[in-house]
Design an enzyme around this catalytic site. Structure first.
Site, PDB file in Angstrom:
ATOM      1  CG  HIS A 115      -0.961  85.444 104.155  1.00  0.00           C
ATOM      2  ND1 HIS A 115      -2.114  85.874 103.536  1.00  0.00           N
ATOM      3  CD2 HIS A 115      -1.218  84.180 104.583  1.00  0.00           C
ATOM      4  CE1 HIS A 115      -3.020  84.920 103.575  1.00  0.00           C
ATOM      5  NE2 HIS A 115      -2.501  83.875 104.219  1.00  0.00           N
ATOM      6  CD  GLU A 118      -1.006  89.029 102.192  1.00  0.00           C
ATOM      7  OE1 GLU A 118      -1.798  89.382 103.103  1.00  0.00           O
ATOM      8  OE2 GLU A 118      -1.297  88.166 101.344  1.00  0.00           O
ATOM      9  CG  HIS A 227      -4.439  89.664 105.375  1.00  0.00           C
ATOM     10  ND1 HIS A 227      -3.976  88.443 104.951  1.00  0.00           N
ATOM     11  CD2 HIS A 227      -4.996  89.447 106.601  1.00  0.00           C
ATOM     12  CE1 HIS A 227      -4.240  87.525 105.862  1.00  0.00           C
ATOM     13  NE2 HIS A 227      -4.871  88.109 106.876  1.00  0.00           N
ATOM     14  CD  GLU A 320      -6.765  91.504 101.837  1.00  0.00           C
ATOM     15  OE1 GLU A 320      -5.597  91.744 101.497  1.00  0.00           O
ATOM     16  OE2 GLU A 320      -7.144  90.385 102.229  1.00  0.00           O
ATOM     17  CG  HIS A 538     -13.214  56.809 125.806  1.00  0.00           C
ATOM     18  ND1 HIS A 538     -12.807  57.173 127.072  1.00  0.00           N
ATOM     19  CD2 HIS A 538     -13.657  57.962 125.223  1.00  0.00           C
ATOM     20  CE1 HIS A 538     -12.977  58.470 127.246  1.00  0.00           C
ATOM     21  NE2 HIS A 538     -13.492  58.969 126.137  1.00  0.00           N
ATOM     22  CD  GLU A 541     -11.308  54.129 127.957  1.00  0.00           C
ATOM     23  OE1 GLU A 541     -10.535  55.076 127.731  1.00  0.00           O
ATOM     24  OE2 GLU A 541     -12.325  54.238 128.685  1.00  0.00           O
ATOM     25  CG  HIS A 645     -14.923  55.338 130.778  1.00  0.00           C
ATOM     26  ND1 HIS A 645     -14.441  56.157 129.788  1.00  0.00           N
ATOM     27  CD2 HIS A 645     -16.223  55.691 130.953  1.00  0.00           C
ATOM     28  CE1 HIS A 645     -15.391  56.970 129.383  1.00  0.00           C
ATOM     29  NE2 HIS A 645     -16.490  56.712 130.081  1.00  0.00           N
ATOM     30  CD  GLU A 736     -11.676  55.256 134.014  1.00  0.00           C
ATOM     31  OE1 GLU A 736     -12.097  56.361 133.635  1.00  0.00           O
ATOM     32  OE2 GLU A 736     -11.196  54.409 133.243  1.00  0.00           O
TER      33      GLU A 736
END
EC number: 3.4.17.22
Length: 1346
Positions: A115, A118, A227, A320, A538, A541, A645, A736
């Site tokens: 942060h 900090e 922190h 902290e 997919h 596809e 595919h 494919e």
């Protein structure tokens, strides 16, 4: 980490802090400062910080420091990291930033300024670095030891942009800002979270992306996240599944380790250790011992510390450091003094626990990514690239196991971890098979010409007869509803060769339909191989989806008329899944050439990156589609498969990735087979075979002969095809089908024409290689799970239920071995040609090293003289077959399903209702009462309830031992109603009830159940009984009434099997829960647990996927209790030890108390497993013991495998459950000759033995004839002597008659007195009571040898 909502912080008075410091520490620091004038602590802006770090790295002794950047912030500022450790080599070109890790040296990182407002860590980490460098150069012993043994990385600022916007003195974070990065994102809310399914958008947070990438390149062991905003050490988890803002203790598996690390820091901090930061505005806030669980303090979703632990095996805590977020420069010296010792002590804790190397026992090479498992802690870690590992553990005694694929796991037991340096433990693992030769290990492809000439055989041309097959006419894109109607239509029109079923559901609950096409649908025919096609993994596809629908139409319409199709369907069981991702398809768009819309599932995960991977841990949670397909693959004995595919035109074969994550050839042991399979498809597709498919899209892409090794093309970790090959007997390739992912509908006929011959020819490849049966030489029956090994190919396959197997091979001569547990292996030389597969059967003889062959009878003799017995044996075999229990469920009447949770009153009324409606088969009784006087009900279901039938097996179901996990209770109530409703309605259920005594205890902890809360997934409310006692730890010296009640039932010792249902995960544990050196009869106990897990749709996959344990991996879904959550006093341990009954514990769901709406789904998942236990209890060994005269012998001792003991019951019966395989039996009874034999226990049928004892030939160790002769002579002499004495006494008797009469009167009075005394004798009472108990108890059925 402190909340942005917290109020402004006041400044802690400097004098108050100084008062808390020891004088020695302050003096030391001041001397150090005096030695380095001009080094006062201050905040440095980005450029200054970078320059200071460069100067420090340059001035450090050679080999001690290296500065590098892991990335840039939004505004382009470097994220600097300073590495400090001894022995660093000079940087080389091309190596990773910071240089490679040092083997065996643990890596620690400290990250600051996450942060931007900090920033205290910025000057503190710079000062720490300077002191470490100075201490090393000056010979400081502590610092020298630290840097010689620790690889330390300091990242002073993760959010340099935010720092530039923050303002000094802003204690509460409400000033000029700077907390977030330049895009307004809180970096500590931007990491993937274990309790959230969706992935965060990392686009706006380059700082987080850089850190994650850096962590993935390294194996950090310990980390601190620095922190400001309070003074406390916070540890995981930072959030919980409920995301309640505060007050929820979210416990990690390593809770004790994290508390130990947090205390190590807090205990050396003068303010933190008090537990009272006294921050302005929150003066009442306290943290015992200065530490807190993150979620208990407040919920932080997407935090960095949890990501470290869950996804990177790094133990990080959040520190902290001061009440003020951005303290004034004048306070920095004091803050340094407060934190110096804490920082050093915390870094030193990286050396606790166990450490060592995992190596190959043959080559001694380190085994990267070996999994290190600590029994009782559900969080595994992996070894580094050199096989080095380090596992943080608190002091104690542990059992640690090293696991690597391809090696036999090794467990080191009773490892003692002490305070201080880690215990060193090395593992040397034996390979499970001989390593392949060097040519097999070469990761380069064979020349294309060699592939074509040596691997692929010319196929016969396409049929040219006058007959022309019927071609599909249904060319259009089918959305889900359209596809569903299409599939139902063909299943309805061709019922003799089709079966439509679902393998599971998608995220959006669409069915994952599968069409089975076979001449005997629904049945696995022994010797017939099974094949599958999967399309549309997919969603965008789509060509594969439509081609598979075309193929279904083609096969159905041409069966019986086209010889090719008819032969294929008759000889192959074909399964076709047109769409694995129906949700993604619905989001896709026609005309999409290379896009990604709809590619992933509805949770936005790529399904082809979601399978467990051999080289990398898949971080994404397993998806329902993935789990369904994995379960599907475990259900059927698939031999060959293709995954369709789109996006290119090529056949891609394993492996899909490699251990380095690089695009290089990754060869599987069956590389030649995969090349042949790929070519069988590509050469039938002219354009694919040419190898340059998508010139307009990928002009430089070339695939010789249209095939490629997956990893050589590009790396796909988590792919489906590799999982098929590595985890089942199935060989899968990825095809494919075209350059365009979602072509227009008018192009679909062209795709069919290009691929129809390829689709058919590829299916035919399932009939290549060798196939056959592995049979038992004794009875000729098939042997399940026998192993088929091919010499020099490190990939065995296993046999299916009938002993049938299929092993794909290319043409050649092979040395093939069949082996099975309890049998002598058999090896044959086999020549495989280019045509159909060669049938090779193996007949194995059973082994017994201790007994000469032919002298020990091998028994597996079911009693088939009674037709009813034969009929029941057939039923058990049918129910044990594939989908046997599923068919029982489908054929049952009166569908039942739980829909709500029943509190105690409703539960009692439900049980009474069953008893009143089905009085002939039920008996309801109370085992006792709970603390709050609720009844603990027991329902018996049997055709003769409450009657002793020693020849029948008895099974016990128990649920609700933890009141906050009531799913088991509802499952058992539903099971009870299902059985009652189907008695005399369903033949199978009726026979099971007639032959089984079923006892159901649905709620053991009714008091806890009454206060438990629905949807309390992690809540412990109601876990214990009303006294606050966890009943599953109370079976030692019991005090609780609930435990006593169930103990009395267990101690009857007449149960063959017990199943306990609990919640909080998805797995099965078997005895023991307590740590033990060895588990007798372990194979049987594990087998029983596996039966349950294997009948559950996802449990057997071993990935519960629970939100708070997302990386939990339990092979087969089965684990020994002590290796999961070790504890003493458990019910299952008591059942085995004192009840002599094996018991398994089923964890029904990740959520302890899921919503009632989930109950129907949970019943659907568990019903098959629960019924399978009713089938399993009838297996094992049933026996009857008698002597030659036909007299039954009770209390005979049956010793199995020289350890497990059972005793015969009344009537000479005994029954014991045993794992399938060959077992030795010794039968012992007083006065009889000992009997020795063997019995074969089958997986699908009970095994019966009939033992007839011969009289013992010796008495007192002497021949029986001699003893009888001597005994007869002795008896004659005694009788003669007695006669003489009687005569003498008779002469005198009249003389003393009166005296004897008076003496007898006194003697009778004395006997009465003696009798009264003996009645009060403690010894007599004890003996009498013990004898009564022994006489009335039923004899032991299942006991262990002690």
């Amino acid at each position: 980490m402190a909340s942005a909502a917290r109020g402004p912080r006041g400044l802690v008075p400097l004098c108050a802090l100084l008062a808390l410091l020891g004088p020695a520490r302050g003096t030391h620091i001041k001397k150090a400062e005096a030695a380095e004038p001009g080094e006062a602590l201050r905040y440095l802006h980005a450029a200054e910080l970078g320059e200071a770090l460069r100067e420090l790295a340059a001035s450090a002794p050679p080999g001690l420091a290296r500065l590098f950047s892991i990335g840039e912030s939004v505004e382009g500022r470097p994220l600097w990291v300073l590495r400090l450790t001894a022995g660093l080599e000079a940087s080389r070109a091309g190596e990773e930033p910071g240089g490679p890790p040092i083997p065996g040296r643990p890596q620690v990182k400290l990250v600051g300024n996450m942060h931007g407002d900090e920033p205290l860590a910025r000057p503190l980490l710079l000062r720490l670095a300077r002191e470490l460098v100075r201490g090393w150069a000056g010979g400081d012993a502590r610092i020298g030891r630290l840097l010689n043994t620790t690889d330390l990385y300091l990242l002073p600022s993760l959010n340099p942009d935010g720092f530039e916007h923050a303002q000094e003195g802003d204690c509460g974070g409400g000033g000029a800002g700077g907390r977030e990065n330049s895009r307004g994102r809180d970096l500590n809310r931007s990491f993937p979270d274990q309790f959230e399914a969706s992935e965060p958008d990392l686009g706006p947070v380059p700082e987080v992306r850089a850190l994650i990438a850096w962590m993935r390149r390294n194996k950090f062991l310990l980390s601190g996240n620095l922190h400001g905003g309070s003074v406390v050490a916070s540890y995981p988890y930072d959030d919980s599944p409920t995301h309640k803002p505060t007050g929820v203790y979210s416990k990690s598996a390593d809770d004790e380790v994290f508390k130990y690390l947090a205390k190590a820091y807090a205990s050396h901090h003068p303010i933190m250790r008090t537990g009272k930061p006294n921050c302005p505005g929150e003066e009442g806030e306290t943290f015992p011992e200065g530490i807190t669980n993150g979620a208990q303090w407040y919920d932080v979703e997407g935090g960095m510390q949890d990501y470290n632990y869950v996804w990177a095996d790094c133990f990080e805590i959040t520190l902290e450091l001061s009440c003020c977020k951005y303290p004034m420069t004048s306070e920095l010296q004091q803050e340094w003094e407060n934190n110096r010792e804490s920082l050093l002590s915390f870094i030193e804790k990286v050396h606790i626990g166990v450490k060592g190397f995992v190596r190959d026992a043959v080559t001694k090479a380190g085994l990267e990514n070996a999994t290190i498992v600590v029994a009782g802690i559900a969080h595994n870690i992996t070894a580094g690239r050199y096989g080095d590992f380090h596992r943080l553990l608190v002091p104690g005694t542990y059992n640690v196991t090293a696991v690597v694929m391809g090696y036999t796991p090794l467990t080191r037991e009773n490892i003692e971890v002490k305070e201080g340096d880690a215990t060193e433990v090395d593992f040397f693992l034996q390979p499970t098979a001989m390593a392949p030769n060097l040519t097999q290990l070469t990761a380069t492809p064979a020349p294309a010409s060699t592939i074509a000439s040596t691997v692929v055989q010319a196929e016969a041309p396409s049929p040219t007869s006058l007959h022309q097959p019927i071609q599909p006419v249904d060319f259009r894109h089918h959305h889900f509803s359209d596809m569903e109607i299409f599939l139902r239509r063909y299943a309805n029109e061709f019922p003799n060769i089709t079966r439509l079923y679902s393998a599971g559901k998608s995220v959006e609950l669409r069915e994952l339909y599968v069409m089975e096409i076979s001449d005997n649908p629904g049945v696995h025919e022994a010797g017939e191989p099974e094949f599958k096609y999967i399309g549309n993994m997919h969603g965008n596809e789509v060509v594969g989806r439509e081609l598979l629908l075309n193929l279904i139409e083609y096969l159905c319409k041409n069966f019986g008329t086209d010889p090719e199709v008819t032969d294929l369907v008759r000889s192959t069981r074909i399964h076709i899944m047109p769409s694995m991702n129906p949700d993604g398809y619905e989001k896709s768009q026609e005309g999409d050439r290379g896009g990604t819309v709809g590619r992933n599932n509805s949770n936005n995960y790529d399904l082809n990156r979601n399978f467990p991977d051999q080289f990398f841990q898949v971080a994404d949670p397993p998806q329902p589609e993935t789990l369904a397909v994995m379960s599907w693959l475990k259900t059927y004995p698939f031999v060959l498969s293709a995954n369709l595919h789109g996006g290119s035109l090529v056949v891609n074969y394993p492996y899909d990735d490699d251990e380095q994550g690089m695009a290089i050839y990754s060869k599987s042991p069956d590389d030649a087979v995969f090349q042949q399979l790929a070519l069988s498809y590509s050469k039938e597709n002219k354009k694919m075979y040419q190898g340059s498919p998508c010139k307009d899209m990928y002009p430089n892409e070339y695939f010789p002969h249209g095939i490629t090794n997956g990893a050589q093309w590009y790396n796909v970790p988590g792919g489906m095809q590799d999982w098929n090959y590595l985890n089942t007997n199935c060989f899968e390739v990825t095809i494919e089908l075209g350059c365009v992912k979602y072509p227009n509908a008018e192009e679909l006929p062209r795709y069919w024409e290009q691929n129809r011959r390829s689709l058919l020819q590829f299916m035919k490849q399932v009939h290549r290689g060798v196939w056959g049966f592995v049979l038992d030489a004794t009875d000729g029956r098939g042997i399940l799970n026998a192993t088929i090994s091919v010499a020099e190919i490190n990939h065995p396959v296993t046999t299916y239920n009938d002993g049938d197997y299929w092993r794909l091979l290319v043409q050649g001569t092979y040395k093939i071995t069949a082996s099975a547990r309890g049998y002598n292996p058999v090896t044959k030389m086999v020549t495989v040609d280019s045509e159909d597969a060669v049938q090779v059967n193996f007949t194995l003889k059973r082994t017994d090293a201790k007994v000469e062959e032919g002298k020990v009878p091998v028994l597996n003799i079911p009693d088939t003289s009674d037709p009813n017995e034969k009929e029941f044996e057939t039923l058990i075999k049918d129910l044990s077959a594939e989908n046997g229990v599923e068919h029982l469920l489908l054929s049952s009447s009166g569908k039942v399903s739980p829909y709500r949770y029943r509190p105690y009153k409703d539960l009692s009324e439900f049980l009474r209702g069953l008893y009143l409606n089905y009085p002939h088969i039920t008996n309801l009784s109370s085992l006792g009462q709970s603390v709050e006087f609720r009844q603990i009900w027991s329902l018996e279901i049997s055709n003769k309830p409450n009657q002793s039938e020693p020849e029948e097996p008895k099974i016990r179901f128990v649920a609700g031992i933890h009141g906050n996990a009531p799913v088991g209770t509802e499952l058992l109530l539903t099971l009870a109603e299902f059985l009652c409703m189907n008695y005399k309605k369903n033949a199978a259920v009726t026979k099971l009830i007639d032959r089984t005594r079923i006892v159901i205890v649905p709620s053991l902890n009714p008091d806890g159940r009454e206060i438990a809360q629905e949807r309390g997934c992690t809540s412990k409310i109601g876990q214990t009984n009303a006294h606050g006692k966890d009943l599953d730890t109370d079976f030692t010296g019991t005090q609780e009434p609930e435990t006593k009640a169930i103990e009395n039932l267990i101690l009857k010792q007449d149960f063959s099997l017990s199943v306990a249902l609990d919640g909080g995960s998805l797995l099965v544990t078997y005895p023991y829960d307590k740590p033990v050196q060895t588990v007798e009869n372990k194979e049987t106990l594990k087998h029983l647990a596996s039966v349950y897990a294997n009948n559950h749709p996802s449990m057997h996959l071993g990935q519960p996927g629970c939100p708070n344990k997302s990386d939990e991996n339990v092979p087969g879904g089965v684990i020994r209790g002590s290796e999961w959550h070790s504890h003493l006093g458990s019910m299952k341990d008591f059942s085995v030890t004192f009840g002599h009954c094996p018991e398994i514990t089923v964890y029904t769901s990740c959520c302890y108390f899921p919503s009632a709406g989930q109950l129907p789904g949970l019943w659907a998942e568990h019903s098959r497993s629960l019924l399978s236990m009713l089938v399993e209890v009838h297996k094992g060994v049933h026996g009857f013991v008698q002597d030659k005269s036909g007299k039954a012998i009770s209390k005979a001792v049956i010793v199995l495998n020289e350890s497990l003991r059972v005793c015969t019951k009344e009537g000479g019966y005994f029954h014991v459950l045993l794992a399938p395989g060959l077992h030795n039996i010794n039968a012992i009874a007083d006065g009889y000759q000992q009997k020795h034999m063997q019995v074969l226990v089958r997986h699908d049928a009970p095994s019966s033995v009939f033992i007839v004892f011969d009289m013992e030939n010796k008495i007192f160790g002497l021949p029986r004839e001699l003893v009888v002769t001597v005994a007869g002579a002795s008896m004659s002499a005694l009788i003669l002597t007695a006669c003489i004495i009687w005569c003498v006494c008779s002469i005198k008797s009249n003389r003393h008659k009166d005296g004897f009469h008076r003496l007898r009167q006194h003697h009778d009075d004395y006997e009465d007195e003696i009798r009264m005394m003996s009645t009060g004798s403690k010894k007599s009472l004890l003996s009498h009571e013990f004898q009564d108990e022994t006489d009335t108890e039923e004899e032991t059925l299942y006991s262990s040898k002690h």
